[in-house]
Design an enzyme around this catalytic site. Structure first.
Site, mmCIF file in Angstrom:
data_model
loop_
_atom_site.group_PDB
_atom_site.id
_atom_site.type_symbol
_atom_site.label_atom_id
_atom_site.label_comp_id
_atom_site.label_asym_id
_atom_site.label_seq_id
_atom_site.Cartn_x
_atom_site.Cartn_y
_atom_site.Cartn_z
ATOM 1 C CG ASP A 184 -2.089 0.977 1.098
ATOM 2 O OD1 ASP A 184 -3.093 0.692 0.414
ATOM 3 O OD2 ASP A 184 -1.954 2.062 1.695
ATOM 4 C CE1 TYR A 312 -4.855 7.012 -0.734
ATOM 5 C CE2 TYR A 312 -4.654 7.494 1.612
ATOM 6 C CZ TYR A 312 -4.773 6.584 0.577
ATOM 7 O OH TYR A 312 -4.813 5.234 0.847
ATOM 8 C CG HIS A 368 -4.616 -3.823 -0.063
ATOM 9 N ND1 HIS A 368 -4.019 -3.403 -1.226
ATOM 10 C CD2 HIS A 368 -4.536 -2.775 0.792
ATOM 11 C CE1 HIS A 368 -3.619 -2.145 -1.095
ATOM 12 N NE2 HIS A 368 -3.912 -1.751 0.128
#
Length: 398
Positions: A184, A312, A368
């Site tokens: 990630d 982000y 994930h």
């Protein structure tokens, strides 16, 4: 001294836990319209009620806190950024090579605690059915603005500057050369380390193909047997990346809700655990209720939703400039392990162009959150990759 490292223990004030209990008791539940049994509109109301009932009546934060405190934890401040990390020296067998320093990187919505299942096997392989020669010194930091790497007040923190901070952390710990692993956001941190600091990085092991700059994969990069990966990724970007768009553009706005409602925060985080893991729609086949709640608690009790989401927001084009234009962009020897249950898989043709790719593997099971879902698969691949690099540890790679 500005470079001081201090031991750290988690000790949440009881007043914070009492406040949380009161908020949970006063939850204002949303309406659920129509059939949401497959979570197609997001978090399922019935499951969230069940989770919160367990949270209120059976969950024990103090037991979780005590378990975390069994890991040796430390804090320091680097360039104004608070850094929390676990540091465990590998157990070196007689006649075996020195353990490789390995900095392991989590992602969002994870924390350092998601790495716990791989720390023991990596630092003490002989005690976990492995070869003592495969031992690592493990450094498991909390990303800046996550959990106890807080409060973060520095603007501009995302994976690129995090890599710079990690190099200074490794300097502070006395490691001239080191390896890195991540998934990630952590895969982007590790890839950046292998790009900008290839002379210091022994090797990069990824379980998600982090691309820190162009060139990104193109449709014709996918081999026939990989095309479903591209289609799956396209579906994810069309249907499952709403969280990304919000956190890239308006993290502060949604932050008011996340910092005021523990149930809202837990729903936001838990829905991703179900959607991105290889759980077949049953999130508790992979994560226990304690796992899910503890993850939310680590964000709630440290007030770190907004500072984590800004990883982000801060990925602006001007901050993504490469450190050099040599090819491949990631020059350090790289291993890429991808899991078929993940939402993000990239083609081999692109990976060979982007990384100094030395190992490629596809895992049939797992998704994930590999360190929590399939720690055995991940650890085996990490060991196998770095075993091949040991003869070159004292040399700069070409």
């Amino acid at each position: 001294m500005t470079d001081v490292i201090t031991p750290f223990r988690i000790a949440i004030p009881q007043a914070d836990l009492d406040d949380l209990a009161q908020r949970l008791a006063r939850t204002r539940w949303p309406q659920e319209i129509g059939d949401n049994s497959q979570w197609q509109a997001g978090m399922n109301l019935g499951y969230m009620r069940e989770l919160v009932d367990y949270w209120r009546t059976q969950y024990d934060w103090r037991a979780q806190e005590a378990a975390m405190n069994l890991l040796p934890q430390f804090r320091t401040v680097i360039d104004g950024v608070p850094v929390h990390f676990v540091h465990i020296k590998g157990k070196r067998a007689e006649g075996a090579p020195a353990p490789i320093p390995l900095i392991i990187n989590h992602g969002w919505p994870w924390t350092f605690w998601d790495m716990r299942k791989i720390i023991g096997p990596l630092t003490d392989p002989a005690a976990h059915g492995g070869d003592a020669a495969d031992a690592f010194d493990v450094i498991a930091p909390s990303l800046p603005g996550f959990a106890f790497s807080s409060p973060l007040t520095t603007e501009g923190m995302f994976f690129n500057p995090t890599a710079d901070v990690w190099v200074k952390l490794m300097d502070r710990l006395g490691y001239d050369r080191f390896a890195t692993q991540g998934g990630d956001i952590g895969s982007f941190v590790s890839a950046r380390l292998g790009h900008k600091y290839a002379d210091r990085v022994i090797g990069v092991h990824l379980h998600l193909a982090g691309a820190v700059m162009p060139p990104f994969p193109a449709p014709d990069d996918y081999a026939p047997e990989e095309r479903e990966w591209g289609a799956k990724f396209a579906r994810f970007m069309a249907e499952g990346n709403g969280y990304m768009q919000i956190q890239r553009t308006r993290p502060q706005t949604i932050g008011f809700a996340m910092h005021d409602s523990p149930v809202g925060l837990a729903a936001w985080l838990t829905e991703k655990r179900r959607a991105w893991s290889d759980c077949g729609g049953d999130v508790e086949s992979v994560f226990s209720k304690d796992d899910l709640i503890t993850n939310a608690m680590l964000y709630w009790l440290t007030d770190t939703y907004v500072s984590s989401a800004r990883h982000y927001y801060e990925t602006k084009a001007e901050a993504m400039a490469p450190a050099h234009d040599r090819q491949p962009p990631v020059e350090a020897p790289t291993a890429l392990l991808q899991f078929k249950g993940d939402v993000w898989m990239q083609p081999r043709k692109w990976a060979e162009r982007y990384y100094n790719l030395k190992r490629w593997n596809i895992a049939e099971r797992g998704g994930h959150f590999a360190p929590m879902e399939t720690p055995d698969v991940l650890v085996d691949d990490i060991r196998a990759f770095f075993r091949t690099l040991r003869p070159d540890l004292l040399q700069n790679h070409g």
